[in-house]
Write an enzyme that holds these catalytic residues in place. Structure first.
Site, PDB file in Angstrom:
ATOM      1  N   CYS A   2       4.832  60.457  55.853  1.00  0.00           N
ATOM      2  CA  CYS A   2       5.408  59.499  56.853  1.00  0.00           C
ATOM      3  C   CYS A   2       6.507  58.679  56.604  1.00  0.00           C
ATOM      4  O   CYS A   2       7.015  59.038  55.683  1.00  0.00           O
ATOM      5  CB  CYS A   2       3.679  58.173  56.461  1.00  0.00           C
ATOM      6  SG  CYS A   2       2.117  59.263  55.973  1.00  0.00           S
ATOM      7  N   ARG A  28       9.358  62.053  59.749  1.00  0.00           N
ATOM      8  CA  ARG A  28       8.393  62.788  59.226  1.00  0.00           C
ATOM      9  C   ARG A  28       6.760  62.039  59.580  1.00  0.00           C
ATOM     10  O   ARG A  28       5.371  62.623  59.005  1.00  0.00           O
ATOM     11  CB  ARG A  28       8.480  61.183  57.606  1.00  0.00           C
ATOM     12  CG  ARG A  28      10.097  61.489  57.518  1.00  0.00           C
ATOM     13  CD  ARG A  28      10.090  60.862  56.743  1.00  0.00           C
ATOM     14  NE  ARG A  28       9.882  60.217  55.089  1.00  0.00           N
ATOM     15  CZ  ARG A  28       9.832  61.099  54.505  1.00  0.00           C
ATOM     16  NH1 ARG A  28      11.070  61.154  54.634  1.00  0.00           N
ATOM     17  NH2 ARG A  28       8.677  61.130  52.960  1.00  0.00           N
ATOM     18  N   TRP A  84       2.004  59.909  59.837  1.00  0.00           N
ATOM     19  CA  TRP A  84       0.995  61.202  59.816  1.00  0.00           C
ATOM     20  C   TRP A  84      -0.249  60.936  59.417  1.00  0.00           C
ATOM     21  O   TRP A  84       0.344  61.104  58.236  1.00  0.00           O
ATOM     22  CB  TRP A  84       2.566  61.974  59.735  1.00  0.00           C
ATOM     23  CG  TRP A  84       1.637  64.122  59.635  1.00  0.00           C
ATOM     24  CD1 TRP A  84       2.250  64.276  61.105  1.00  0.00           C
ATOM     25  CD2 TRP A  84       1.012  64.521  58.744  1.00  0.00           C
ATOM     26  NE1 TRP A  84       0.910  65.390  60.614  1.00  0.00           N
ATOM     27  CE2 TRP A  84       1.205  65.793  59.199  1.00  0.00           C
ATOM     28  CE3 TRP A  84       1.023  64.381  57.608  1.00  0.00           C
ATOM     29  CZ2 TRP A  84       0.620  67.086  58.411  1.00  0.00           C
ATOM     30  CZ3 TRP A  84       0.347  65.733  56.588  1.00  0.00           C
ATOM     31  CH2 TRP A  84       0.427  66.823  57.288  1.00  0.00           C
ATOM     32  N   ASN A 110       3.216  56.075  52.244  1.00  0.00           N
ATOM     33  CA  ASN A 110       3.688  57.235  52.175  1.00  0.00           C
ATOM     34  C   ASN A 110       2.736  58.111  51.134  1.00  0.00           C
ATOM     35  O   ASN A 110       3.198  57.880  49.755  1.00  0.00           O
ATOM     36  CB  ASN A 110       5.125  57.488  52.733  1.00  0.00           C
ATOM     37  CG  ASN A 110       4.894  59.542  52.381  1.00  0.00           C
ATOM     38  OD1 ASN A 110       3.985  59.396  53.308  1.00  0.00           O
ATOM     39  ND2 ASN A 110       6.299  59.762  51.836  1.00  0.00           N
ATOM     40  N   GLY A 111       1.820  58.986  51.601  1.00  0.00           N
ATOM     41  CA  GLY A 111       1.018  59.705  50.588  1.00  0.00           C
ATOM     42  C   GLY A 111      -0.047  59.395  50.589  1.00  0.00           C
ATOM     43  O   GLY A 111      -0.927  59.225  51.630  1.00  0.00           O
ATOM     44  N   GLU A 492      10.363  85.341  59.324  1.00  0.00           N
ATOM     45  CA  GLU A 492      11.713  83.938  59.516  1.00  0.00           C
ATOM     46  C   GLU A 492      11.287  83.700  61.021  1.00  0.00           C
ATOM     47  O   GLU A 492      10.416  82.631  61.340  1.00  0.00           O
ATOM     48  CB  GLU A 492      12.670  83.142  59.154  1.00  0.00           C
ATOM     49  CG  GLU A 492      13.281  83.021  59.129  1.00  0.00           C
ATOM     50  CD  GLU A 492      11.821  81.419  58.832  1.00  0.00           C
ATOM     51  OE1 GLU A 492      11.374  81.297  58.641  1.00  0.00           O
ATOM     52  OE2 GLU A 492      13.052  80.466  59.981  1.00  0.00           O
ATOM     53  N   LYS A 496       9.241  80.864  63.251  1.00  0.00           N
ATOM     54  CA  LYS A 496       9.957  80.231  64.073  1.00  0.00           C
ATOM     55  C   LYS A 496       9.241  79.453  65.775  1.00  0.00           C
ATOM     56  O   LYS A 496       9.388  79.039  66.121  1.00  0.00           O
ATOM     57  CB  LYS A 496      11.234  80.628  63.867  1.00  0.00           C
ATOM     58  CG  LYS A 496      12.851  79.452  64.531  1.00  0.00           C
ATOM     59  CD  LYS A 496      13.071  78.755  63.038  1.00  0.00           C
ATOM     60  CE  LYS A 496      12.144  78.585  62.011  1.00  0.00           C
ATOM     61  NZ  LYS A 496      11.736  78.033  60.848  1.00  0.00           N
ATOM     62  N   GLU A 499       5.754  78.307  64.916  1.00  0.00           N
ATOM     63  CA  GLU A 499       5.710  76.822  64.805  1.00  0.00           C
ATOM     64  C   GLU A 499       5.914  75.572  65.680  1.00  0.00           C
ATOM     65  O   GLU A 499       6.017  74.802  65.838  1.00  0.00           O
ATOM     66  CB  GLU A 499       6.329  76.886  63.486  1.00  0.00           C
ATOM     67  CG  GLU A 499       7.947  76.444  63.348  1.00  0.00           C
ATOM     68  CD  GLU A 499       8.041  75.994  62.054  1.00  0.00           C
ATOM     69  OE1 GLU A 499       8.209  75.234  61.816  1.00  0.00           O
ATOM     70  OE2 GLU A 499       9.310  76.315  61.441  1.00  0.00           O
ATOM     71  N   HIS A 515       0.395 101.655  59.911  1.00  0.00           N
ATOM     72  CA  HIS A 515      -0.785 100.926  58.971  1.00  0.00           C
ATOM     73  C   HIS A 515      -1.813 100.148  59.134  1.00  0.00           C
ATOM     74  O   HIS A 515      -2.814  99.328  58.738  1.00  0.00           O
ATOM     75  CB  HIS A 515      -0.279 100.836  57.235  1.00  0.00           C
ATOM     76  CG  HIS A 515       0.551 102.124  56.965  1.00  0.00           C
ATOM     77  ND1 HIS A 515       0.009 102.794  56.603  1.00  0.00           N
ATOM     78  CD2 HIS A 515       1.947 101.965  56.798  1.00  0.00           C
ATOM     79  CE1 HIS A 515       0.947 103.821  56.127  1.00  0.00           C
ATOM     80  NE2 HIS A 515       1.921 103.079  55.652  1.00  0.00           N
ATOM     81  N   LYS A 614       8.201  67.420  59.216  1.00  0.00           N
ATOM     82  CA  LYS A 614       9.319  67.851  58.394  1.00  0.00           C
ATOM     83  C   LYS A 614       9.389  67.830  57.132  1.00  0.00           C
ATOM     84  O   LYS A 614       9.468  69.421  56.574  1.00  0.00           O
ATOM     85  CB  LYS A 614       9.950  67.222  58.697  1.00  0.00           C
ATOM     86  CG  LYS A 614      11.451  67.527  58.387  1.00  0.00           C
ATOM     87  CD  LYS A 614      11.831  68.477  58.832  1.00  0.00           C
ATOM     88  CE  LYS A 614      12.819  69.449  58.214  1.00  0.00           C
ATOM     89  NZ  LYS A 614      13.457  70.977  58.340  1.00  0.00           N
TER      90      LYS A 614
HETATM   91  C1  AGP Z   1       9.764  75.109  58.512  1.00  0.00           C
HETATM   92  O1  AGP Z   1      10.512  75.399  59.819  1.00  0.00           O
HETATM   93  C2  AGP Z   1       8.827  74.404  58.773  1.00  0.00           C
HETATM   94  N1  AGP Z   1       9.063  73.828  58.675  1.00  0.00           N
HETATM   95  C3  AGP Z   1       8.101  74.553  56.798  1.00  0.00           C
HETATM   96  O2  AGP Z   1       7.270  75.854  56.482  1.00  0.00           O
HETATM   97  C4  AGP Z   1       9.006  73.903  55.856  1.00  0.00           C
HETATM   98  O3  AGP Z   1      10.012  75.331  55.327  1.00  0.00           O
HETATM   99  C5  AGP Z   1       8.000  74.456  54.652  1.00  0.00           C
HETATM  100  O4  AGP Z   1       6.880  73.162  54.870  1.00  0.00           O
HETATM  101  C6  AGP Z   1       9.303  73.719  52.904  1.00  0.00           C
HETATM  102  O5  AGP Z   1       9.832  72.721  53.602  1.00  0.00           O
HETATM  103  P1  AGP Z   1      10.818  72.206  52.396  1.00  0.00           P
HETATM  104  O6  AGP Z   1      11.997  73.370  53.227  1.00  0.00           O
HETATM  105  O7  AGP Z   1      11.075  71.296  52.445  1.00  0.00           O
HETATM  106  O8  AGP Z   1      10.543  72.518  51.031  1.00  0.00           O
END
Ligand code: AGP
Length: 619
Positions: A2, A28, A84, A110-111, A492, A496, A499, A515, A614
């Site tokens: 959050c 966030r 969130w 937050n948390g 990666e 991308k 997500e 395989h 994020k």
């Molecule tokens: C990547 O596009 C994602 N948003 C997510 O996998 C992110 O890389 C991961 O949560 C790690 O975040 P950080 O680099 O802030 O530790």
């Protein structure tokens, strides 16, 4: 995860600052939002499900008197929150702030409060009534309980209540009888105090306050603070430590947090790749004198010279950057590297000799899994390094040393420029560890300097990539394949796409396809094949032929000049020539743009994909 924002001072309406600050923090969390302000000793609040803009509209429409006062008066003290959901569904009662029954204490958090159930049960047995399903709501009632049962003033009761909490949290509170004070506390979740002239700001992330001040204090674990317009008095609840109270200067400009001319932060941040590489090499890569200089590692030079093994720990995109780092450091420096997901590393019981160094990679520096991974080894006597983007973040502070990404704020949930910075810095660390002995040393120093212009060239492919995205946006599955340095790239690229477009996508070593994964291929299952120049190109081309033989559509990302690939692939995107070790940087820009335009084509919320945040500050 959050977002928390707060203001205390005479220079502006706390409501204006809080609403604008919450908008900056919506990356966030964005399922509900709220604020509480103290006006002439009266606490007023407003909260609702939906985006912060919804709250803003409610205030501007001046619904009823409470709204009118919250919206218009020059109110000097207020806190806000964008949520969130972790505990409790997305409803108005579960939105923050939360209050006690007298409504003279308001709290945002937050948390996670891990022991909230037992606290709630104790308070219920004392006659307290709860209105929400959240863990946060125990905090205002607990403060109230201590004020009454111990006949304590607010602040001592606040500190006692905070000391009872277990978990990972950042808390902000206001109390009606102390109308010019905000109270904050931190355990594992970030909270930063902005220092102004006769005013102070608080936020979960500096991007919410940098347009007001670049002077900030990052609160440390177990620290609490009483913040007024004039001062921020910080103390540590961990008796062993004095409060740090160190004011630092933020290293980027406010406008870097804005979207500018772009339709989405993600596109802006993809286009920042050339500048990101430039920032990551500036002052570090010096081909004229055949030198690499990483100032952030100077303090651990001696220990670094003794390491015989590296473990890289990270999550998500940062983890895939780490996998590329494994290839780089092993090939250039000859040091064995193992990359582990932070959520796995934390719980593994593996032998770690004193010659091991652990490198945490994290854009936010606040990822709970990666923080937990580093905390696991904090007493092992081994070197802990960070490759972090957010200056002053938790990981930047709990590692022994590190190399900042200097990529500037990354707002889009999908990490793009941070990945580019991380891979650039991993290349620099590999060169640094090689002590100039690798035959790749000089060529790579030179190529790193040329890379920003090649990244610019790659970005010019945008319209071709957009057309491809529109052509393939209806596919329900994608396979991404690559070998060697391009294998982690394939992983990666798949992340991308999935997500932000929610399409199933899988990364796979091209050599591994036969395989198993090849069984999935048919005319409805496109493959993105990373087939750039290098010793394994022919093998990748054979893998592409295997796919073609099964009628699988193929989009190849290849090195300019490779004419043969056109006879195999349905579509080809050519990237500029570069050394094999740096191909990931150019190929990834193409895949980032592809994922972006597929998500746009599908009309999705590119910067705020569903279910994600994020920075994942909960384990
Ligand atoms: C990547 O596009 C994602 N948003 C997510 O996998 C992110 O890389 C991961 O949560 C790690 O975040 P950080 O680099 O802030 O530790």
């Amino acid at each position: 995860m959050c977002g928390i924002v707060g203001y205390v001072g005479k220079n502006e309406s706390s409501t204006d600052f809080v609403i604008n600050g919450l908008k900056a923090l919506e990356y966030r969390g964005y399922d509900s939002a709220g604020l509480a302000t103290i006006d002439k000793g009266k606490l007023k609040y407003l909260k609702d499900v939906g985006r912060v803009a919804n709250l803003d509209k409610l205030i501007k429409n001046n619904g009823d008197n409470a709204l009118k006062e919250i919206g218009s008066a020059k109110i000097s003290c207020g806190i806000g929150h964008t949520r969130w959901a972790t505990h409790g569904s997305v409803t108005k009662p579960n939105a923050h702030p939360h209050t006690n029954s007298a409504s003279d204490i308001f709290v945002v958090c937050n948390g996670i409060i891990e022991n909230y159930q037992e606290i709630r049960e104790k308070l219920v047995s004392e006659g307290y009534k709860f209105k929400s399903e959240t863990d946060t709501e125990v905090i205002p009632h607990l403060i109230d309980f201590y004020m009454k049962s111990k006949k304590a003033d607010f602040y001592p009761a606040f500190k006692t209540a905070i000391s009872d909490l277990r978990g990972a949290y950042a808390v902000a509170a206001v109390y009606a009888d102390n109308p010019e004070t905000i109270y904050v506390a931190r355990l594992s979740s970030p909270i930063v105090i902005g220092v102004g002239d006769q005013e102070h700001f608080i936020a979960s992330d500096p991007s919410a306050l940098i347009h007001k001040t670049k002077k900030v204090i990052f609160l440390n674990d177990y620290e609490v603070a009483q913040i007024t317009a004039k001062e921020a008095k910080i103390e540590s609840l961990d008796g062993a430590k004095a409060a740090a109270q160190q004011v630092v200067e933020l290293d980027y400009e406010a406008e870097e947090s804005e979207m500018g001319k772009y339709p989405h932060f993600m596109l802006k941040e993809i286009h920042e790749a050339p500048a990101t590489i430039q920032s990551a090499i500036r002052g570090r890569v010096k081909p004229a004198i055949n030198t690499i200089k990483l100032g952030g590692l100077e303090s651990v030079k001696q220990q670094l010279g003794l390491i015989d093994r590296i473990i890289i720990t990270a999550c998500g995109t940062s983890y895939y950057a780490g996998l590329i780092g494994e290839y780089l450091i092993e090939e250039i420096a000859g040091v064995p590297v193992e990359v582990q997901l932070s959520s796995e590393f934390k719980y593994r019981n593996e032998p770690l000799s004193r010659g091991t160094a652990v490198i945490a990679i994290s854009q936010s520096g606040e990822t709970a899994d990666t923080i937990a991974a580093i905390k696991k080894v904090e007493d092992y006597g081994i070197l802990k390094l960070g490759i972090v983007n957010a200056v002053g973040s938790t990981l930047a502070r709990i590692t022994d040393a590190g190399v900042y990404c200097h990529a500037g704020p990354e707002q889009s949930v999908a990490s793009t420029k941070a990945f580019i910075a991380q891979v650039t810095i991993l290349t620099e660390i590999a060169l640094h560890l090689s002590n100039g002995k690798s035959k790749l040393y000089s060529p790579l120093l030179k190529e790193l300097v040329d890379l920003p212009s090649k990244a610019e060239e790659t970005l010019k492919l945008e319209s071709d990539i957009k057309k491809l995205a529109q052509k393939y946006a209806k596919a329900r599955d994608f396979l991404f394949i690559g070998r060697n340095y391009l294998y982690p790239c394939a992983l990666e690229g798949a992340l991308k796409l999935k997500e932000i477009s929610y399409i199933h996508a899988e990364g796979c070593s091209a050599g591994e396809m036969k395989h198993g994964p090849l069984a999935m291929i048919d005319e409805n299952f496109p493959t993105i094949a990373l087939a750039c120049n290098g010793p394994l190109l022919e093998k990748t081309m054979s893998n592409i032929e295997e796919i073609k033989a099964r009628k699988g559509p193929i989009i190849a990302i290849s090195t300019e000049g490779n004419e043969k690939i056109k006879t195999l692939a349905d579509d080809v995107i050519y990237v500029p020539k570069t050394v094999e070790q740096l191909q990931p940087l150019l190929v990834t820009i193409v895949m980032q743009l592809f994922a972006y335009f597929v998500a746009v084509e599908k009309g999705l919320n590119v910067d705020r994909p569903r279910n994600l945040a994020k920075s994942v500050t909960v384990e």
